[in-house]
Enzyme design. Sequence first.
Site, mmCIF file in Angstrom:
data_model
loop_
_atom_site.group_PDB
_atom_site.id
_atom_site.type_symbol
_atom_site.label_atom_id
_atom_site.label_comp_id
_atom_site.label_asym_id
_atom_site.label_seq_id
_atom_site.Cartn_x
_atom_site.Cartn_y
_atom_site.Cartn_z
ATOM 1 N N LYS A 322 0.842 -1.206 0.000
ATOM 2 C CA LYS A 322 0.000 0.000 0.000
ATOM 3 C C LYS A 322 0.869 1.245 0.000
ATOM 4 O O LYS A 322 0.522 2.250 -0.630
ATOM 5 C CB LYS A 322 -0.946 -0.015 1.208
ATOM 6 N N CYS A 437 -6.573 -7.073 7.271
ATOM 7 C CA CYS A 437 -6.900 -8.130 6.299
ATOM 8 C C CYS A 437 -7.578 -9.270 7.049
ATOM 9 O O CYS A 437 -7.344 -10.444 6.769
ATOM 10 C CB CYS A 437 -5.701 -8.573 5.479
HETATM 11 C C1 LIG Z 1 -0.826 -5.920 7.872
HETATM 12 S S1 LIG Z 1 0.840 -5.553 7.807
HETATM 13 C C2 LIG Z 1 0.877 -4.119 6.804
HETATM 14 C C3 LIG Z 1 0.824 -4.435 5.329
HETATM 15 C C4 LIG Z 1 1.219 -3.235 4.483
HETATM 16 N N1 LIG Z 1 0.371 -2.101 4.729
HETATM 17 C C5 LIG Z 1 1.198 -3.546 3.005
HETATM 18 O O1 LIG Z 1 0.237 -3.209 2.317
HETATM 19 O O2 LIG Z 1 2.180 -4.104 2.514
HETATM 20 C C6 LIG Z 1 1.164 -4.883 9.382
HETATM 21 C C7 LIG Z 1 2.596 -4.403 9.588
HETATM 22 O O3 LIG Z 1 2.662 -3.709 10.821
HETATM 23 C C8 LIG Z 1 3.926 -3.938 11.390
HETATM 24 N N2 LIG Z 1 3.844 -3.589 12.822
HETATM 25 C C9 LIG Z 1 3.541 -4.398 13.862
HETATM 26 N N3 LIG Z 1 3.565 -3.693 15.008
HETATM 27 C C10 LIG Z 1 3.872 -2.424 14.681
HETATM 28 C C11 LIG Z 1 4.057 -1.237 15.422
HETATM 29 N N4 LIG Z 1 3.934 -1.222 16.752
HETATM 30 N N5 LIG Z 1 4.395 -0.126 14.755
HETATM 31 C C12 LIG Z 1 4.547 -0.121 13.426
HETATM 32 N N6 LIG Z 1 4.400 -1.224 12.660
HETATM 33 C C13 LIG Z 1 4.055 -2.354 13.285
HETATM 34 C C14 LIG Z 1 4.176 -5.389 11.095
HETATM 35 O O4 LIG Z 1 5.556 -5.661 11.194
HETATM 36 C C15 LIG Z 1 3.628 -5.511 9.677
HETATM 37 O O5 LIG Z 1 4.648 -5.292 8.750
#
Ligand SMILES: C[S@@+](CC[C@H](N)C(=O)[O-])C[C@H]1O[C@@H](n2cnc3c(N)ncnc32)[C@H](O)[C@@H]1O
Length: 500
Positions: A322, A437
Amino acid sequence: MNDQPNRRPRTQGKSGGQGKPASQGRPGNSGKPHKPYRRPQKDPVRFLAFEALRAVDERDAYANLVLPPLLRKAREQEGPEKFDARDAALATELVYGTLRRQGTYDAIVAACIDRPLREVDPPVLDVLNLGVHQLLGTRIPSHAAVSASVELARVVLGDGRAKFVNAVLRKVARDDLDGWLERVAPPYDEDPEDHLAVVHSHPRWVVSSLWDSLGGGRAGIEDLLEADNERPEVTLVARPGRSTAAELLDSLDPDSALLGRWSPYAVRLTEGGEPGSLELVREGRAGVQDEGSQLVALALANAPVEGSDTKWLDGCAGPGGKAAMLAGLAAERGAVLLAAEKQPHRARLVGQALAGNPGPYQVVAADGTRPPWRPGSFDRVLMDVPCTGLGALRRRPEARWRRRPEDLEGFAPLQRALLRTALESVRVGGVVGYATCSPHLAETRAVVDDVLKQWGDAELVDARDLMPGVPALGDGPDVQLWPHLHGTDAMYLAVIRRTG
Ligand SMILES: C[S@@+](CC[C@H](N)C(=O)[O-])C[C@H]1O[C@@H](n2cnc3c(N)ncnc32)[C@H](O)[C@@H]1O
């Protein structure tokens, strides 16, 4: 009951149908001479599928990560074990199909043996389920499915257990899938959720949760569960400002590619394929991205904001699908994207996805619950939070058996904290997109409702207006996409404007 994620003991028991190994060429008690001993023949396709299933079970590996290197090695090999494209396709189908249908196949195997399923050793169960899939889920003739499975069992389990495999699969081969389902699934009228769990191979709690979110009657939930069992199309994105869907389509075989259904940037590979071999993908001007994920990024970019529109934030950016879209759209409008991601290795992936973006952007490794940026500094914020992924079960065939209801409690505080950060980060008049998701209500509406109840100066925007032309988005103001209705992952999006 089909709540069986724990069905496989991690340690090897001593059951599993081991008998004594067959004696080798000597007369037995009957006085008849035994057949001369024949060495088992290793069938490379079944052997590779078994190896992949063992890795998934023993090492908690992901099938979509384990399989490609195994296939690559098999294709690079010289000699009779070298894979061609058809071997690779069959091995992939055997692994994915067996994992997806594991719940159904377990129920059928359980009906063919006289001991609890949990007492069958996991490797034996893998060989059995691979065999059941060939018998009931493919067009492989029954005799070939049984003999190939018995041969595999001889190679990987030994002759004694191969006899057990032979006996069970011969029983399975006596009926087709519909016949078996009638026998092993409880009647729908007695227990609808258990019936659906067995017939469509999902844990019962997942059936319940998906049904709660989807609403409606039997037909809808059955379509959804079946969509989770289908191989999803590969969808590409022509990254805004770097290529177009028409250009991407032109670079592909016209018989196996179509424009997306909803996103003007999407191209669908209807016959699968290897996106990595495409020049536009190698150059980063296009990527692999589900159309639902594209719609979420587009909706946030298209939400009306009052006043300036120059600073955008993606607060959970890894691996960058995204973010790459948002960065391109931001560049077209003279805005700048800050892409933040907690995990440094995933932040590096975001950097790779954004490299070559036509406008300025920044990538940082940062914890969104303790943000390094000043509050109120962004016009648009996307928070695509970590979640159970129950909306992407078609892509991760083993995920449904690994997830537990307790996982929801694990994600709940983080999801709320990240949404609060998003609201703090956006200025008054700007917009926040909260995305998952997963369609599970505990990860979608419950989070948005809880946070907004405490927040006060924020209002929900009707996100359906931000996905023009896309039908069946729900009653609003948030939207829920579905695999069976939209051909996308089950992405959720709520769009919130700060009003204070
Ligand atoms: C659902 S994925 C996001 C997918 C991304 N938006 C895409 O379209 O490629 C959620 C992401 O949030 C990250 N994440 C987890 N905890 C987080 C935090 N406290 N702060 C920032 N990112 C975090 C994870 O490592 C993961 O890469």
